[in-house]
Design a protein around this motif. Structure first.
Motif, PDB file in Angstrom:
ATOM      1  N   LEU A   1      85.521  26.634  56.988  1.00  0.00           N
ATOM      2  CA  LEU A   1      85.346  27.906  57.701  1.00  0.00           C
ATOM      3  C   LEU A   1      83.966  27.956  58.348  1.00  0.00           C
ATOM      4  O   LEU A   1      83.805  28.319  59.520  1.00  0.00           O
ATOM      5  CB  LEU A   1      85.526  29.062  56.720  1.00  0.00           C
ATOM      6  N   ILE A   2      82.947  27.575  57.571  1.00  0.00           N
ATOM      7  CA  ILE A   2      81.584  27.571  58.099  1.00  0.00           C
ATOM      8  C   ILE A   2      81.449  26.535  59.212  1.00  0.00           C
ATOM      9  O   ILE A   2      80.826  26.784  60.260  1.00  0.00           O
ATOM     10  CB  ILE A   2      80.578  27.305  56.975  1.00  0.00           C
ATOM     11  N   THR A   3      82.021  25.356  58.996  1.00  0.00           N
ATOM     12  CA  THR A   3      81.974  24.305  60.015  1.00  0.00           C
ATOM     13  C   THR A   3      82.600  24.773  61.311  1.00  0.00           C
ATOM     14  O   THR A   3      82.076  24.529  62.409  1.00  0.00           O
ATOM     15  CB  THR A   3      82.692  23.044  59.500  1.00  0.00           C
ATOM     16  N   GLN A   4      83.753  25.472  61.191  1.00  0.00           N
ATOM     17  CA  GLN A   4      84.437  25.975  62.391  1.00  0.00           C
ATOM     18  C   GLN A   4      83.557  26.952  63.153  1.00  0.00           C
ATOM     19  O   GLN A   4      83.459  26.884  64.389  1.00  0.00           O
ATOM     20  CB  GLN A   4      85.745  26.652  61.974  1.00  0.00           C
ATOM     21  N   ALA A   5      82.867  27.855  62.442  1.00  0.00           N
ATOM     22  CA  ALA A   5      82.013  28.833  63.103  1.00  0.00           C
ATOM     23  C   ALA A   5      80.824  28.149  63.789  1.00  0.00           C
ATOM     24  O   ALA A   5      80.472  28.486  64.932  1.00  0.00           O
ATOM     25  CB  ALA A   5      81.528  29.864  62.095  1.00  0.00           C
ATOM     26  N   LEU A   6      80.180  27.198  63.085  1.00  0.00           N
ATOM     27  CA  LEU A   6      79.034  26.501  63.668  1.00  0.00           C
ATOM     28  C   LEU A   6      79.450  25.671  64.872  1.00  0.00           C
ATOM     29  O   LEU A   6      78.713  25.595  65.882  1.00  0.00           O
ATOM     30  CB  LEU A   6      78.371  25.623  62.609  1.00  0.00           C
ATOM     31  N   THR A   7      80.614  25.057  64.796  1.00  0.00           N
ATOM     32  CA  THR A   7      81.105  24.250  65.925  1.00  0.00           C
ATOM     33  C   THR A   7      81.347  25.125  67.151  1.00  0.00           C
ATOM     34  O   THR A   7      80.949  24.781  68.268  1.00  0.00           O
ATOM     35  CB  THR A   7      82.404  23.529  65.525  1.00  0.00           C
TER      36      THR A   7
END
Length: 644
Positions: free
Chosen positions: A328-334
């Motif tokens: 979830l965090i990776t998706q937001a940062l990406t």
């Protein structure tokens, strides 16, 4: 000598008595003698009584056995009956069948001739026959609507008799009048019947005479109330709500003082709409349906700072199976281009791809809402300065909530959350009807009474309030709208203290800003659907203050006394009134948490009345329930135990 001087009329007092005759031939002195005996026979002695008889039905006449008028006949006289004294004396026009004589006019006198054998000696007597009217009972049919959805109604049987003609009433279920319902001593009120019609047979007794009649009791079912129509519309749209067809009247109410009296209504304002329908029998039912006005485009997904601090979490994101916290965090940062800056340059915290575990480790945060102090640009990984942390977690609730909102805004690209328009007031959201990923909001059903049973609220909305101070501090976007992206910008400016005013930013306090940011993170938690602003919350159920019940001393005199039995009870509980004054009565039953489960009003109370209430639908397990009975004189509360 001693000749009987008046031989044509001699009184003979003793019997038998001998008389002698001398028959003489002229003056020759020649004569002869003879004798004869006079025997006096008694007339028969009889005593009689007057007769009374009840009329047959309502004919005004009665069939009478005249022999019942004779009390004694010691001399054994031969009896015959006549309509006049002359007929009795002359022994003519005798009544031919004295055991069954129809007497139509009252009073009527009859005459008796009592004769001694064949001697032609007789006596007479008279008696009167009085025919008493049976009470002429007139009745009227009774009808009532069922109480709530119980299928039962309570009747006062006396109300079915418009005239008892002075008699004492009793009521029966059969024409033979063997199955007694109630009488004057047993009470004629509070008799319950189920839906449908049945015949009640009534007897009115006055002295030894009785009148009968019958009337019909009908319990009419309340209509089944239902409302159809789309419950969810897009902002600016409308829906048509239609109530049960075929009713005589409709009475609608709704938000903003809405009212109507038609079977169908067009609705566009979010809220609960109620309709009371009345059928041809005058029976009523009420139901409701809620209109949800949503921002179309489906659910919006946010996650709380607690979710971002859960290393093993897996959350709804509109896909099957959900998404782990790290992804979830990776998706937001990406979506943000690999880096998210919280705050403003010079007073910021920077999060980049690869920092996922550092974010999880330092979330969720807490503490007081403050600016980033000391000023500087800080990387969240490997860790923020110790002065920013407490027990390894961020010790600044404005910073931790803004980190969560920064991630939430970038969950999608372009950002659905960032473009959502805010306003001062309370935002309501609903969970998706079909679960994660569904674009249909779960319909809310507010708590209400179904008949006498309280049904709790289902699918209540999530509510979060945004203050005017915070909304006023948001800089409008290019379209003049104050959005969640603008709220994020306000939070970042507040962390960097852009306006150089400590503990506030553009007139909004840091704690209010942190609260607004938290409200966004929570109100759309795990993909909720906005249903509108300032929607009225569902009413709370009536409650009982258990502290007053458990600490109050029971007075020696209960102004609203009652008994409740059996204890324990399973499906039905009987309430018996112990007060002797007239009052409307409210009976309420509360569960062990003090929340109402049953309520009814009785407008026909009397001493000793028994009211049966059915509450099996609300029983959860064996527990204590509280019964509160309220009259015009006060209230009494008693506890009972269920045996579920």
């Amino acid at each position: 000598m001693n000749t009987v001087t008046n031989p044509i009329s001699v009184t003979v007092a003793s019997s038998p008595r001998t008389f002698y005759i001398r028959a003489e031939a002229g003056t020759t002195n020649c004569y002869s003698t003879a004798s004869f005996t006079v025997t006096v026979t008694d007339n028969p002695d009889i005593t009689v009584q007057n007769l009374t008889a009840c009329e047959t039905g309502t004919t005004g006449a009665a069939s009478v056995n005249l022999n019942n008028a004779i009390l004694t006949n010691p001399d054994g006289g031969v009896i015959s009956f006549y309509n006049s004294l002359a007929d009795a004396q002359n022994e003519v026009n005798a009544v031919t069948s004295p055991i069954s004589v129809t007497v139509a006019s009252s009073p009527r006198t009859f005459y008796i001739r009592a004769e001694a054998g064949t001697t032609n000696c007789y006596s007479t007597a008279s008696f009167t026959v009085i025919v008493t009217d049976n009470p002429d009972v007139t009745t009227t049919p009774l009808s009532s609507c069922e109480s709530g959805s119980t299928g039962q109604a309570t009747f006062t049987l006396n109300s079915g008799v418009t005239d008892a003609d002075g008699g004492t009433l009793s009521f029966y279920t059969d024409v033979a009048m063997t199955n007694l319902i109630s009488d004057e001593n047993a009470g004629l009120t509070g008799v319950q019947y189920t839906t449908g019609s049945r015949t009640i047979y009534v007897k009115s007794v006055s002295g030894s005479c009785m009148g009968t009649a019958q009337f019909v009791i009908t319990v009419n079912a309340n209509p089944t109330c239902d409302i159809t129509g789309e419950q969810t519309v897009c902002l600016g749209g409308s829906s048509t709500f239609t109530a049960t067809a075929g009713m005589t009247t409709y009475a609608w109410t709704g938000p903003n003082n809405f009212s109507a009296n038609t079977p169908s209504i067009s609705v566009s304002v979010a809220g609960v709409y109620y309709v009371t329908i009345t059928n041809a029998n005058g029976c009523q039912s009420t139901c409701s349906r809620e209109l949800m006005v949503v921002t179309c485009g489906g659910p919006i997904c946010t996650y709380t700072q607690g979710a971002y601090g859960n290393s093993g979490g897996k959350y709804c994101d509109g896909t099957e199976g959900g998404i782990p916290t790290v992804d979830l965090i990776t998706q937001a940062l990406t979506n943000a281009g690999g880096t998210i800056t919280v705050g403003k340059l010079g007073s910021s915290v920077v999060m980049s791809l690869g920092d996922e575990n550092c974010i999880i480790t330092q979330m969720p945060g807490g503490g007081k809402a403050t600016e980033i102090v000391p000023a500087g640009d800080y990387d969240i990984c490997p860790s923020l300065p110790n002065s920013f942390l407490k027990n390894g977690k961020i010790n600044n609730v404005l910073l931790s909530q803004t980190i969560a909102l920064s991630l939430n805004v970038n969950i999608t690209n372009p950002s659905k959350l960032g473009n959502f328009e805010l306003q001062a007031g309370t935002l309501a959201t609903a969970k998706p009807e079909g679960g994660c990923g569904s674009e249909v909001a779960k319909p809310r059903v507010c708590g209400h009474f179904e008949g006498n049973i309280w049904v709790g609220t289902v699918n209540e909305y999530t509510y979060r309030t945004f203050s005017a101070a915070v909304i006023n501090a948001i800089i409008p976007d290019g379209n003049g709208m104050k959005t969640i992206a603008g709220l994020l910008d306000l939070a970042n400016r507040a962390l960097a203290n852009v306006d150089d005013v400590k503990n506030s930013e553009d007139g909004a306090s840091l704690s209010d800003i942190a609260g607004a940011v938290a409200a966004v993170n929570e109100v759309f938690d795990e993909c909720a659907i906005a249903v509108g602003w300032d929607i009225e919350k569902c009413p709370e159920p009536p409650t009982l203050d258990l502290a007053t019940v458990t600490t109050a001393k029971i007075s020696s005199v209960e102004t609203a006394g009652f008994d409740a039995y059996p204890v324990p009870f399973k499906d039905q509980l009987t309430i018996k009134y112990n007060f002797d004054y007239v009052s409307d009565v409210t009976i309420e039953v509360f569960n062990s948490k003090g929340i109402i489960v049953y309520s009814m009003i009785d407008t026909n109370s009397y001493l000793g009345k028994e009211v049966v209430i059915t509450i099996n639908a609300t029983l959860e397990q064996q527990q204590v329930y509280y019964v509160r009975l309220t009259t015009s004189q006060g209230s009494t509360v008693k506890s009972v135990m269920s045996s579920y």
